[in-house]
Design an enzyme around this catalytic site. Structure first.
Site, PDB file in Angstrom:
ATOM      1  N   ILE A  46     -49.170 -18.279 -14.020  1.00  0.00           N
ATOM      2  CA  ILE A  46     -49.082 -19.494 -14.839  1.00  0.00           C
ATOM      3  C   ILE A  46     -49.903 -20.578 -14.143  1.00  0.00           C
ATOM      4  O   ILE A  46     -49.498 -21.078 -13.085  1.00  0.00           O
ATOM      5  CB  ILE A  46     -47.604 -19.940 -14.991  1.00  0.00           C
ATOM      6  CG1 ILE A  46     -46.755 -18.797 -15.560  1.00  0.00           C
ATOM      7  CG2 ILE A  46     -47.518 -21.188 -15.878  1.00  0.00           C
ATOM      8  CD1 ILE A  46     -45.255 -19.025 -15.467  1.00  0.00           C
ATOM      9  N   GLU A  58     -46.495 -12.228  -9.383  1.00  0.00           N
ATOM     10  CA  GLU A  58     -45.481 -11.608  -8.516  1.00  0.00           C
ATOM     11  C   GLU A  58     -44.358 -12.593  -8.220  1.00  0.00           C
ATOM     12  O   GLU A  58     -43.170 -12.259  -8.268  1.00  0.00           O
ATOM     13  CB  GLU A  58     -46.109 -11.179  -7.177  1.00  0.00           C
ATOM     14  CG  GLU A  58     -47.221 -10.164  -7.305  1.00  0.00           C
ATOM     15  CD  GLU A  58     -48.596 -10.808  -7.427  1.00  0.00           C
ATOM     16  OE1 GLU A  58     -48.741 -11.803  -8.173  1.00  0.00           O
ATOM     17  OE2 GLU A  58     -49.527 -10.311  -6.779  1.00  0.00           O
ATOM     18  N   CYS A  93     -51.603 -11.722  -3.300  1.00  0.00           N
ATOM     19  CA  CYS A  93     -52.124 -12.693  -2.336  1.00  0.00           C
ATOM     20  C   CYS A  93     -51.155 -12.817  -1.145  1.00  0.00           C
ATOM     21  O   CYS A  93     -50.016 -12.321  -1.192  1.00  0.00           O
ATOM     22  CB  CYS A  93     -52.322 -14.056  -3.004  1.00  0.00           C
ATOM     23  SG  CYS A  93     -50.788 -14.987  -3.229  1.00  0.00           S
ATOM     24  N   CYS A  96     -47.677 -14.361  -1.879  1.00  0.00           N
ATOM     25  CA  CYS A  96     -46.760 -13.436  -2.565  1.00  0.00           C
ATOM     26  C   CYS A  96     -46.231 -12.375  -1.604  1.00  0.00           C
ATOM     27  O   CYS A  96     -45.062 -11.997  -1.666  1.00  0.00           O
ATOM     28  CB  CYS A  96     -47.444 -12.790  -3.760  1.00  0.00           C
ATOM     29  SG  CYS A  96     -47.674 -13.967  -5.116  1.00  0.00           S
TER      30      CYS A  96
HETATM   31  N1  THU Z   1     -52.956 -14.456  -8.925  1.00  0.00           N
HETATM   32  C1  THU Z   1     -51.774 -13.794  -9.131  1.00  0.00           C
HETATM   33  O1  THU Z   1     -51.114 -13.970 -10.163  1.00  0.00           O
HETATM   34  N2  THU Z   1     -51.336 -12.950  -8.163  1.00  0.00           N
HETATM   35  C2  THU Z   1     -51.982 -12.721  -6.990  1.00  0.00           C
HETATM   36  O2  THU Z   1     -51.413 -12.125  -6.088  1.00  0.00           O
HETATM   37  C3  THU Z   1     -53.359 -13.218  -6.816  1.00  0.00           C
HETATM   38  C4  THU Z   1     -53.761 -14.327  -7.730  1.00  0.00           C
HETATM   39  C5  THU Z   1     -53.436 -15.379  -9.965  1.00  0.00           C
HETATM   40  C6  THU Z   1     -53.360 -16.830  -9.592  1.00  0.00           C
HETATM   41  C7  THU Z   1     -54.425 -17.428 -10.487  1.00  0.00           C
HETATM   42  O3  THU Z   1     -53.844 -17.716 -11.753  1.00  0.00           O
HETATM   43  C8  THU Z   1     -55.435 -16.311 -10.677  1.00  0.00           C
HETATM   44  O4  THU Z   1     -54.786 -15.134 -10.271  1.00  0.00           O
HETATM   45  C9  THU Z   1     -56.714 -16.492  -9.884  1.00  0.00           C
HETATM   46  O5  THU Z   1     -56.433 -16.740  -8.553  1.00  0.00           O
END
Ligand code: THU
Length: 139
Positions: A46, A58, A93, A96
Site C-alpha cells: 500500500i 508482507e 525487503c 519485512c
Molecule cells: N515491496 C513490498 O511490498 N515488499 C517487499 O518486500 C519489497 C517492496 C513494495 C513496496 C513498494 O510499494 C514497492 O514494492 C516498490 O518498492
C-alpha cells in the site's frame, strides 16, 4: 507443508495482486501468511504520496494477523513484479525480514518465493536473515 498447501498459499498471494495500491512504483506485491492454526492472512503493498508511509505486502499480512491476536506462523508466500508481472521472485525487503524475526522461528519459518503455482522456491528465515536480531537477544 505438502504441495497442495503450498499451491493454496501461492494462489492466495497471487489473488492479492489485484488489491495492491501502487500509483508511484507500479511494483505490485501480494503475500499470504499461514498461521500455525492453519489460517491464511493475506496482504498487499500500500503506497503513499509521502512515500515513507508505504507498507509492504508482507507486513500488511503480519499486522493483520497480529492485530487479531495471532502470533505463531508457519510460512509466508510472496509474489510480485512491475505492473504485477511475475517474471522473477520478489524477495522480502530487510524491514519485512526483521518483522518476521519478531514472530517467527528462524530455523523453521518458510519463505516461499513464487512466480506461479508450479514455480517456487522455499527458504527458511535464517537463510534470508543470517545472524538475525530478535526477541531472544533481549532475554
Ligand atoms: N515491496 C513490498 O511490498 N515488499 C517487499 O518486500 C519489497 C517492496 C513494495 C513496496 C513498494 O510499494 C514497492 O514494492 C516498490 O518498492
Amino acid at each position: 507443508m505438502d504441495k497442495e498447501q503450498i499451491g493454496q498459499l501461492i494462489r492466495s498471494a497471487i489473488e492479492q495482486l489485484q488489491f495492491s495500491y501502487t500509483p508511484y512504483s507500479g511494483f505490485k506485491v501480494g503475500a499470504a501468511l499461514l498461521s500455525e492454526d492453519g489460517k491464511i492472512y493475506t496482504g498487499c503493498n500500500i503506497e503513499n504520496a509521502a512515500y515513507t508511509p508505504t507498507n509492504c505486502a508482507e507486513r500488511t499480512a503480519f499486522f493483520k494477523a497480529v492485530s487479531e491476536g495471532v502470533r505463531k506462523f508457519k510460512a509466508i508466500c510472496v509474489v510480485g513484479g512491475k505492473d504485477g508481472r511475475l517474471t522473477e521472485y520478489a524477495a522480502p525487503c530487510g524491514v519485512c525480514r526483521q518483522v518476521m524475526m519478531e514472530f517467527c522461528d528462524p530455523d523453521t519459518f518458510q519463505i516461499i518465493l513464487a512466480t506461479g503455482t508450479e514455480q517456487y522456491e522455499s527458504f527458511t528465515l535464517k537463510e534470508l536473515l543470517p545472524l538475525g536480531f530478535g526477541p531472544a537477544n533481549l532475554e
